[in-house]
Motif scaffolding. Sequence first.
Motif, PDB file in Angstrom:
ATOM      1  N   MET A 124       0.733  -1.197   0.024  1.00 28.67           N
ATOM      2  CA  MET A 124       0.010  -0.035   0.101  1.00 28.67           C
ATOM      3  C   MET A 124       0.869   1.305  -0.029  1.00 28.67           C
ATOM      4  N   CYS A 125       2.069   1.220   0.764  1.00 31.72           N
ATOM      5  CA  CYS A 125       2.960   2.633   0.768  1.00 31.72           C
ATOM      6  C   CYS A 125       4.141   2.627  -0.115  1.00 31.72           C
ATOM      7  N   GLY A 126       4.714   1.601  -0.463  1.00 29.83           N
ATOM      8  CA  GLY A 126       5.792   1.675  -1.258  1.00 29.83           C
ATOM      9  C   GLY A 126       7.105   2.199  -0.688  1.00 29.83           C
ATOM     10  N   CYS A 127       7.175   2.034   0.863  1.00 32.24           N
ATOM     11  CA  CYS A 127       8.376   2.292   1.463  1.00 32.24           C
ATOM     12  C   CYS A 127       9.290   1.462   1.087  1.00 32.24           C
ATOM     13  N   CYS A 128       9.110  -0.084   0.795  1.00 37.06           N
ATOM     14  CA  CYS A 128      10.006  -0.965   0.751  1.00 37.06           C
ATOM     15  C   CYS A 128      10.619  -1.181  -0.643  1.00 37.06           C
ATOM     16  N   ARG A 129      10.156   0.012  -1.652  1.00 32.62           N
ATOM     17  CA  ARG A 129      10.812  -0.267  -2.783  1.00 32.62           C
ATOM     18  C   ARG A 129      12.215  -0.389  -2.999  1.00 32.62           C
ATOM     19  N   VAL A 130      12.573  -1.524  -3.897  1.00 24.66           N
ATOM     20  CA  VAL A 130      13.916  -2.054  -4.112  1.00 24.66           C
ATOM     21  C   VAL A 130      14.000  -2.326  -5.645  1.00 24.66           C
ATOM     22  N   MET A 131      15.311  -2.074  -6.169  1.00 26.34           N
ATOM     23  CA  MET A 131      15.495  -2.243  -7.706  1.00 26.34           C
ATOM     24  C   MET A 131      16.148  -3.692  -7.864  1.00 26.34           C
ATOM     25  N   VAL A 132      15.233  -4.030  -8.617  1.00 25.32           N
ATOM     26  CA  VAL A 132      15.524  -5.433  -8.986  1.00 25.32           C
ATOM     27  C   VAL A 132      15.545  -5.769 -10.554  1.00 25.32           C
ATOM     28  N   GLY A 133      16.821  -5.768 -11.172  1.00 29.51           N
ATOM     29  CA  GLY A 133      17.041  -6.068 -12.697  1.00 29.51           C
ATOM     30  C   GLY A 133      16.324  -4.573 -13.259  1.00 29.51           C
ATOM     31  N   GLY A 134      16.756  -3.451 -12.609  1.00 27.68           N
ATOM     32  CA  GLY A 134      16.430  -2.094 -13.197  1.00 27.68           C
ATOM     33  C   GLY A 134      14.779  -1.855 -13.048  1.00 27.68           C
ATOM     34  N   GLN A 135      14.219  -2.624 -12.409  1.00 27.83           N
ATOM     35  CA  GLN A 135      12.610  -2.321 -12.033  1.00 27.83           C
ATOM     36  C   GLN A 135      12.464  -2.204 -10.636  1.00 27.83           C
ATOM     37  N   VAL A 136      11.678  -1.479 -10.379  1.00 30.97           N
ATOM     38  CA  VAL A 136      11.023  -0.989  -9.031  1.00 30.97           C
ATOM     39  C   VAL A 136      10.136  -2.108  -8.649  1.00 30.97           C
ATOM     40  N   VAL A 178      -8.745   4.205   4.346  1.00 32.08           N
ATOM     41  CA  VAL A 178      -8.335   5.518   4.130  1.00 32.08           C
ATOM     42  C   VAL A 178      -9.007   6.650   5.134  1.00 32.08           C
ATOM     43  N   LEU A 179      -9.899   6.516   5.979  1.00 31.60           N
ATOM     44  CA  LEU A 179     -10.248   7.534   6.744  1.00 31.60           C
ATOM     45  C   LEU A 179      -9.440   7.688   7.764  1.00 31.60           C
ATOM     46  N   VAL A 180      -8.603   6.726   8.169  1.00 30.93           N
ATOM     47  CA  VAL A 180      -7.653   6.807   9.202  1.00 30.93           C
ATOM     48  C   VAL A 180      -6.235   6.928   9.007  1.00 30.93           C
ATOM     49  N   TYR A 181      -5.741   6.041   7.758  1.00 35.55           N
ATOM     50  CA  TYR A 181      -4.528   6.274   7.349  1.00 35.55           C
ATOM     51  C   TYR A 181      -4.338   7.301   6.272  1.00 35.55           C
ATOM     52  N   GLY A 182      -5.278   7.742   5.551  1.00 35.11           N
ATOM     53  CA  GLY A 182      -5.203   8.641   4.778  1.00 35.11           C
ATOM     54  C   GLY A 182      -5.517  10.120   4.988  1.00 35.11           C
ATOM     55  N   ILE A 183      -6.823  10.075   5.313  1.00 37.46           N
ATOM     56  CA  ILE A 183      -7.329  11.683   5.424  1.00 37.46           C
ATOM     57  C   ILE A 183      -6.699  12.284   6.886  1.00 37.46           C
ATOM     58  N   PRO A 184      -6.025  13.259   6.974  1.00 36.07           N
ATOM     59  CA  PRO A 184      -5.465  13.780   8.315  1.00 36.07           C
ATOM     60  C   PRO A 184      -6.491  14.387   9.369  1.00 36.07           C
ATOM     61  N   GLU A 185      -6.067  14.292  10.483  1.00 31.08           N
ATOM     62  CA  GLU A 185      -6.711  14.529  11.674  1.00 31.08           C
ATOM     63  C   GLU A 185      -7.395  16.069  11.471  1.00 31.08           C
ATOM     64  N   TYR A 237       3.465   8.703   3.127  1.00 34.75           N
ATOM     65  CA  TYR A 237       3.608   9.757   3.965  1.00 34.75           C
ATOM     66  C   TYR A 237       2.626  10.126   5.076  1.00 34.75           C
ATOM     67  N   LEU A 238       1.452   9.931   4.204  1.00 37.42           N
ATOM     68  CA  LEU A 238       0.155  10.339   5.130  1.00 37.42           C
ATOM     69  C   LEU A 238       0.017   8.951   6.223  1.00 37.42           C
ATOM     70  N   THR A 239       0.308   7.831   5.875  1.00 36.73           N
ATOM     71  CA  THR A 239       0.115   6.659   6.791  1.00 36.73           C
ATOM     72  C   THR A 239       1.028   6.825   7.772  1.00 36.73           C
ATOM     73  N   ARG A 240       2.117   7.389   7.754  1.00 38.30           N
ATOM     74  CA  ARG A 240       3.179   7.538   9.007  1.00 38.30           C
ATOM     75  C   ARG A 240       2.585   8.686   9.821  1.00 38.30           C
ATOM     76  N   SER A 241       2.282   9.745   9.124  1.00 37.72           N
ATOM     77  CA  SER A 241       1.746  11.007  10.038  1.00 37.72           C
ATOM     78  C   SER A 241       0.424  10.866  10.813  1.00 37.72           C
ATOM     79  N   ASN A 242      -0.446  10.189   9.884  1.00 35.05           N
ATOM     80  CA  ASN A 242      -1.765   9.859  10.340  1.00 35.05           C
ATOM     81  C   ASN A 242      -1.752   8.734  11.360  1.00 35.05           C
TER      82      ASN A 242
END
Lengths: 285, 460
Positions: free
Chosen positions: A223-235, B175-182, B256-261
């Motif tokens: 859901m968030c993409g924080c863990c994106r890594v490059m593998v074979g030039g692809q995300v 999304v009401l809690v992870y996305g939309i800010p306080e 960004y929003l999940t971390r902060s919210n």
Amino acid sequence: MFQIISKAVMAQGSVVQNEIMAPLVAANAKPGQFLILRVDETGERIPLTISDSDPKAGTVTIVYQVVGRTTSQLAALEPGGGIRDVVGPLGQPTDIRNVGTVVCVGGGSAAAVLRPIIRGFKAAGNKVVSIVGARSQDLVILEEQIKSASDELHICTSDGSYGRSGFVTDVLREILEKDEGEIKEVVAIGPIPMMKACCDVTAEFKVKTLVSLNALMVDGTGMCGCCRVMVGGQVRFACVDGPEFDGHLVDFDALSARLSAYRAHELESKEHHDACQCEDQGAKA
Amino acid sequence: MNARHEMPEQDPETRRDNFDEVPLGYDEKTAMAEAARCLQCKNPVCVAACPVSVPIPQFIGHIKDGDFNAAARAVLSRNSLPAVCGRVCPQETQCEGACVLARKNCAVAIGALERFVADRLASGEGSAAPGIAPATGKKVAVIGSGPGSLTVAGDLIRRGHGVTVFEAFHQPGGVLVYGIPEFRLPEKVVESDLKMLTDMGVDIKCNVVVGKTLTIDQLLGQQGFDAVYIGAGAGLPLFLDIEGENLNGVYSANEYLTRSNLMKARLFPENATPVLRGRNVCVFGGGNVAMDALRTAIRMGAESATCVYRRGREEMPARQEEIRHAEEEGVKFLFLQAPARFIGDEKGRLCAVQLQEMRLGQPDQSGRRRPEPVPGAVTTLDCDMAVIAVGSGPNPVVGSATADLKVDSRGYIIADEHGRTSKEKVWAGGDIVTGAATVILAAGAGRKASDSMHEYLTSG
């Protein structure tokens, strides 16, 4: 609340193993998958590879090195205590098939997450040669379990205090040099420099190598993409596409850089936690 | 006609430094005065424009008469999330946009009145427990706990079915809690709408990722559910696919929003989850999510927060109110600019972004004029944090784990107008079917599916 069933301290207190009651995670967990936990209401979500699971008892086992705030909090919990949130199993299971001979290499506490993978390859009819490395003898963990699960076990220590003196890559190279085409796959799990070095060796011998990437994560579901890594030039997302990837295609330097994103925060968080612990103890005294 | 009663708001200078809600709500007197402006149309076009058909003239009539409990019952008869919808629905393009008075630019403040009714209930001043039909003995599993899923849960529990909601995160609300800010949707507001559902008997199970922890086949098999609704949301962030996107300091809006919210990184280090506090922040995109990220960055101490959008102000998809709030709080706007590449320092941290100037060409599929690069018009802007808010795709976890659930070429679940999927006993709706949209459209999709599910559960 997810209850802690047992606790074992290893490697001079630097590594802890917990069995946790989490029946839904245990029921579906496969080798190579991970879970995400949050110790308490203010806790961070951290991913940990599942080191063992018992669907009948409803338990999963995690093994972690005590380094930061979350692992310190975890290590302080005793059996009977609980973890606020546990979710899993997450990620893709190890691609286990009958290929012939597989070499499994583990560095430091990662030897623990190699355990279900070794068993999986063995159960699929492979010959499994394991190599476990540590800095010194007292940091070698789960030796008996890994030995009994494998056909062969090689242990090496950097200071020569136990087993072979040297690095896992030295043993890996020797084994590959002697090999007459039996070894079809290598699995290397451990610190990034170790995985990278293993991949450099296996690339020379053109042996397929799986590595498990410990990227930073938040949700663990893509859901968030924080863990994106490059593998074979692809995300790729380590949480849903991985955590295991073809090691010859992984950009380890990019992974190292991303893992350093919150280095200063991690120190601050740990200091804040330690200071709070001191206050608590002061209040009790 | 009397002027519309605007809600009082927190002063921009003050609110830049806090996460408290910006609009402050009506008191009873203002609510009754605003309600008196409703013409009580015989053919209420506002209701037709509401995706969940809230009986708007009725509830407003009750407010005018001072019968706030009756007003609450009327709203709740069609909407399980009144406190949420009163705040985040784009009323100006739905009920208020259709209001007869809108032609004179003074539509009844329907959203503010809905919020008034819901907040009064949440504060414990009133009661409006809706009736629940006798138990049918049927069990429904709802995947995800965002607005669409909660609408389905509310509709079906009232019709006597057992409802269990499965949420992947440790806290319900999607999304009401992870996305939309306080500051736009306080957590306690979501909690009050959730509490109404759990009080009615909805069981919410967190920490369950359907497709991983349990599969849909397990839900329908060993877990004994009679039907499943998938409202898993658009949980796959889109990136720009440009150089430097993996530098530290470049976030997806979701992260960004999940971390902060949800993770409350704004309270770090009391709360353990960190988030970068950018000094010069660029947010790419022109929708509500972009506004949320910009306004969060301001509250986290940014010296500058710049919205970079590849089209013009008129093409921005964000609500006027969000753009106005952002502007009042000091957000700057750069139009007709698109990111070309991110530039990092020697430690792999973002330090600048290269921008490509754009101009508008022919209209594209969305009817908006397509932005095209102006050759050679490239500039560099210093920034130590960037947030990519250009939309999201369908989360692949449920679809890929369910062999007989058909998805389209982009991964969206295929469902008919009643939310029925290719798999028997399984319905789906919201962003996982139609792509990223609004809270109320997800709720509307949930309403259609719940009608169809009820029919299925009670026939034969």
